[in-house]
Design a protein around this motif. Structure first.
Motif, mmCIF file in Angstrom:
data_model
loop_
_atom_site.group_PDB
_atom_site.id
_atom_site.type_symbol
_atom_site.label_atom_id
_atom_site.label_comp_id
_atom_site.label_asym_id
_atom_site.label_seq_id
_atom_site.Cartn_x
_atom_site.Cartn_y
_atom_site.Cartn_z
ATOM 1 N N SER A 258 5.605 2.972 -11.654
ATOM 2 C CA SER A 258 6.648 2.388 -12.549
ATOM 3 C C SER A 258 7.752 3.198 -11.973
ATOM 4 N N VAL A 259 8.948 2.441 -12.197
ATOM 5 C CA VAL A 259 10.182 3.410 -11.579
ATOM 6 C C VAL A 259 10.518 4.232 -12.713
ATOM 7 N N SER A 260 9.922 4.191 -13.720
ATOM 8 C CA SER A 260 10.235 5.241 -14.899
ATOM 9 C C SER A 260 9.449 6.562 -14.589
ATOM 10 N N TYR A 261 8.344 6.514 -13.887
ATOM 11 C CA TYR A 261 7.476 7.726 -13.676
ATOM 12 C C TYR A 261 7.504 7.959 -12.090
ATOM 13 N N ASN A 262 8.250 9.208 -11.765
ATOM 14 C CA ASN A 262 7.995 9.460 -10.283
ATOM 15 C C ASN A 262 7.164 10.575 -10.053
ATOM 16 N N GLU A 263 6.220 10.857 -10.596
ATOM 17 C CA GLU A 263 5.501 12.073 -10.352
ATOM 18 C C GLU A 263 3.947 11.527 -10.409
ATOM 19 N N GLN A 264 3.566 10.518 -10.926
ATOM 20 C CA GLN A 264 2.089 10.127 -11.054
ATOM 21 C C GLN A 264 2.101 8.638 -10.807
ATOM 22 N N TYR A 265 0.926 7.981 -10.386
ATOM 23 C CA TYR A 265 0.523 6.863 -10.252
ATOM 24 C C TYR A 265 0.004 6.242 -11.710
ATOM 25 N N LEU A 266 0.338 5.031 -11.992
ATOM 26 C CA LEU A 266 -0.347 4.401 -13.187
ATOM 27 C C LEU A 266 -1.736 4.326 -13.069
ATOM 28 N N GLU A 267 -2.047 3.554 -11.676
ATOM 29 C CA GLU A 267 -3.400 3.203 -11.459
ATOM 30 C C GLU A 267 -3.430 3.311 -10.015
ATOM 31 N N THR A 268 -4.727 3.787 -9.588
ATOM 32 C CA THR A 268 -5.064 3.735 -8.034
ATOM 33 C C THR A 268 -6.286 2.747 -7.936
ATOM 34 N N TYR A 269 -6.172 1.933 -6.740
ATOM 35 C CA TYR A 269 -7.089 0.916 -6.341
ATOM 36 C C TYR A 269 -7.704 1.699 -4.869
ATOM 37 N N GLY A 270 -9.130 1.642 -4.819
ATOM 38 C CA GLY A 270 -9.765 2.059 -3.617
ATOM 39 C C GLY A 270 -9.639 1.035 -2.747
ATOM 40 N N GLY A 271 -9.481 1.242 -1.296
ATOM 41 C CA GLY A 271 -9.333 0.525 -0.194
ATOM 42 C C GLY A 271 -10.634 0.538 0.702
ATOM 43 N N HIS A 272 -9.959 -0.056 1.957
ATOM 44 C CA HIS A 272 -11.211 0.084 2.868
ATOM 45 C C HIS A 272 -11.406 1.602 3.417
ATOM 46 N N SER A 273 -12.550 1.581 4.021
ATOM 47 C CA SER A 273 -13.135 3.138 4.404
ATOM 48 C C SER A 273 -13.469 3.143 6.032
#
Length: 98
Positions: free
Chosen positions: A83-98
């Protein structure tokens, strides 16, 4: 900006930056991407420190219904909802390829 347009760049040093020409060329960091530790355990490996705490940004896209929300893809394969309102943390994280 006044017309609702902005230029946003994503870089390999982890910076997601919004650029403006309102008073000359100005920029604001929306977020600095930090690496996320994985919870996978690999046999015969020790916990090693990251070479860099920053994640390399590869791409970004803003939500078409809410311009304050965006996602950023990283070189590691994770996608972060931000969010442009929160510059210190992610709202959510989605796992990707490995």
């Amino acid at each position: 900006s006044e017309r609702g347009e902005a230029l946003v760049s994503v870089s390999s040093d982890g910076r997601v930056t919004q650029w403006s020409m309102s008073k000359g060329l100005e920029h604001t960091d929306l977020i600095r991407l930090k690496r996320v530790a994985t919870h996978k355990k690999v046999a015969n490996t020790k916990n090693e420190a990251f070479i860099s705490r920053m994640a390399s940004g590869m791409c970004a896209d803003f939500n078409s219904r809410d311009s304050s929300l965006y996602i950023v893809g990283t070189e590691e394969g994770t996608i972060h909802k931000c969010s442009v309102s929160y510059n210190e943390q992610y709202l959510e994280t989605y796992g990707g390829h490995s």
